[in-house]
Design a protein around this motif. Sequence first.
Motif, PDB file in Angstrom:
ATOM      1  N   VAL A 122       0.786  -1.301  -0.065  1.00  0.00           N
ATOM      2  CA  VAL A 122       0.097  -0.123  -0.006  1.00  0.00           C
ATOM      3  C   VAL A 122       0.922   1.317  -0.040  1.00  0.00           C
ATOM      4  CG1 VAL A 122      -1.872   1.111   1.081  1.00  0.00           C
ATOM      5  CG2 VAL A 122      -1.923  -1.257   1.326  1.00  0.00           C
ATOM      6  N   ILE A 176      -1.737  -0.918  -3.720  1.00  0.00           N
ATOM      7  CA  ILE A 176      -2.931  -0.229  -3.724  1.00  0.00           C
ATOM      8  C   ILE A 176      -2.213   1.268  -3.508  1.00  0.00           C
ATOM      9  CG2 ILE A 176      -5.047   0.610  -2.636  1.00  0.00           C
ATOM     10  CD1 ILE A 176      -5.826  -2.483  -2.334  1.00  0.00           C
ATOM     11  N   ALA A 249      -7.302  -1.509   2.636  1.00  0.00           N
ATOM     12  CA  ALA A 249      -6.522  -1.736   1.244  1.00  0.00           C
ATOM     13  C   ALA A 249      -5.729  -2.976   1.768  1.00  0.00           C
ATOM     14  CB  ALA A 249      -5.742  -0.356   1.187  1.00  0.00           C
ATOM     15  N   LEU A 316     -14.030  -0.122  -1.961  1.00  0.00           N
ATOM     16  CA  LEU A 316     -13.464  -0.442  -0.494  1.00  0.00           C
ATOM     17  C   LEU A 316     -14.420  -0.452   0.464  1.00  0.00           C
ATOM     18  CD1 LEU A 316     -10.245   1.619  -0.553  1.00  0.00           C
ATOM     19  CD2 LEU A 316     -10.281  -0.638  -1.240  1.00  0.00           C
TER      20      LEU A 316
END
Length: 340
Positions: A122, A176, A249, A316
Amino acid sequence: MKKILVTGGAGYIGSHTVVELAQAGYEPVIIDDFVNSKESVLGGLREILGHDVPCHHVDCTNADALREVFRQEGDVAGVIHFAAFKAVGESVQKPLMYFQNNVGSLLTLIQVMTEAGVGNLVFSSSCTVYGAPDSLPVTEATPTKPATSPYGRTKQMCEDIVHDVSAAPGNQLHTILLRYFNPIGAHSSAKIGELPLGVPNNLVPFITQTAAGIREKLTINGDTYDTPDGTNIRDYIHVVDLAKAHITAVQRLLDRKATDVVETFNIGTGHGNSVLEVVKTFEEASGQKLNYVMGPPRPGDVPAIYADATKAADILGFKTETSLFDSLASAWKWQESLGK
Ligand code: UFG
């Protein structure tokens, strides 16, 4: 428990994310060089969580040191990469330092992750990648414009690097990219919060330090912009809400739910507020009268930017929970706790 390495985990957003990770049942491990953060953050984390969070005192541009962290930690499920310099003005003065640190640490991290067989990342990106957008709100599909600072350019370059690495044959990296809008406020416990070193660059710590008497007055950077009250408009998101987006995430990556090797999400409230609105709301939330004056525009500032937060909501399931009033109240509570 899944182990998540958090680079820059002693920083402002990083420390709040460490709390949310631990409370969601992950095992966060901090990597931080403490160049722009303080060791006292670890004490705040201990008080909130009731246990120590493991921490490696390492600079992420140091490949050998980073390799050693991965070797010692063994089974790492993923990495959240916050570690970076973030002061727009400083990046204009010291561009090389920004490129070396922000781009260098990402390159090193991806290299070491690849060697260690860790494929979930992430990355902290920023709405700064949009530059001065032609239309508002900005969606993830809004074309990026030339960055208005070397800092902004490092975020654009890092996003490009992730895309290129991910498109190469045999790629194992799943990423992400979270494009943050303006994080503000502090943990409800007031045990962790923003700790600017020296004079704050950002609006909210400048406001709270002014109210606390540390700064004489706030200067509002321009009141003749083409906005309803003439001051800049930004999308202010509470730091704990922002931290929670990282948990979602990470979970999405670990569950292999991502539909692309690189996914990008705006993380904001979807609402814009002017600088004057922030000042007025702060006065209400804190009960403090703020000494402020109007000043000239700050070079590089875009007049207005706020998120279209639909994609993060739809995919999400991410929605912010904290109002501007409550966010500013938490910032003030944190400032007061620092004085004690
Ligand atoms: N502002 C003032 N006076 C101050 C400080 C800030 O009026 O003393 C104004 C700024 O001009 C701006 C708004 O308050 O209009 C917010 O400024 P911040 O510095 O808090 O935040 P920015 O929107 O400039 O920057 C943030 C992040 C950056 C990121 C950028 C992208 O801090 O990391 O958003 O737009 F790059």
